[in-house]
Enzyme design. Sequence first.
Site, PDB file in Angstrom:
ATOM      1  N   CYS A   7       0.861  -1.187   0.000  1.00 42.08           N
ATOM      2  CA  CYS A   7       0.000   0.000   0.000  1.00 42.08           C
ATOM      3  C   CYS A   7       0.893   1.231   0.000  1.00 42.08           C
ATOM      4  CB  CYS A   7      -0.982  -0.014   1.169  1.00 42.08           C
ATOM      5  SG  CYS A   7      -0.234   0.073   2.806  1.00 42.08           S
ATOM      6  N   ARG A  13      -3.315  -0.495   5.433  1.00 41.06           N
ATOM      7  CA  ARG A  13      -3.945  -1.574   4.671  1.00 41.06           C
ATOM      8  C   ARG A  13      -3.059  -2.804   4.495  1.00 41.06           C
ATOM      9  NH1 ARG A  13      -5.250   2.246  -0.272  1.00 41.06           N
ATOM     10  NH2 ARG A  13      -3.316   3.092   0.560  1.00 41.06           N
ATOM     11  N   ASP A 121      -8.010   4.081   0.975  1.00 43.62           N
ATOM     12  CA  ASP A 121      -7.056   4.495   2.004  1.00 43.62           C
ATOM     13  C   ASP A 121      -7.830   5.015   3.217  1.00 43.62           C
ATOM     14  OD1 ASP A 121      -5.158   5.703   3.552  1.00 43.62           O
ATOM     15  OD2 ASP A 121      -4.230   6.820   1.917  1.00 43.62           O
TER      16      ASP A 121
END
Length: 148
Positions: A7, A13, A121
């Site tokens: 990520c 994440r 996000d």
Amino acid sequence: MKILMVCLGNICRSPLAEGILKDKLIKNNLNAEVDSAGTGAWHIGNPPDQRSIEIAHEQGIDISQQKARKIRSIDIDYYDLLLVMDEQNKKDVLKYCHTPSERQKVKKIMTYCDSNEDVPDPYYGEFGFKNVFKLLDQACEGVIDSIR
Ligand code: 4NP
């Protein structure tokens, strides 16, 4: 099989994706090497975001010992699969690739549950983490099916 979750910051994440997939591998008695990295350098050496640690903990998964790192060129060669969270991650990881076979290793993780969506996000929001966990849990089920 060696899989790198990627990520932007490697604190929200991809640490969750790493933790969820490792948990499923154990539960399914399967073996694979899993790590995670970020395309950005801001959080190198830091543990995951507290909100990711908590959402994982609620599901019995401990990600608190992970440390953020930035993706390196050698990761492209070393890993069989680089699973990115969103289109921007994909663009950024593809910059490290030199051949079609390297580029083919880079896939958006949600394609493992037949979706082309981004894992959004959650860093600047308050409520995104539960949704991120749900999406990654579904995607990692698909990854497990593909390994099996
Ligand atoms: P991640 O979330 O890519 O899921 O780890 C982010 C974490 C930090 C930042 C951006 C996204 N940041 O800009 O510091």
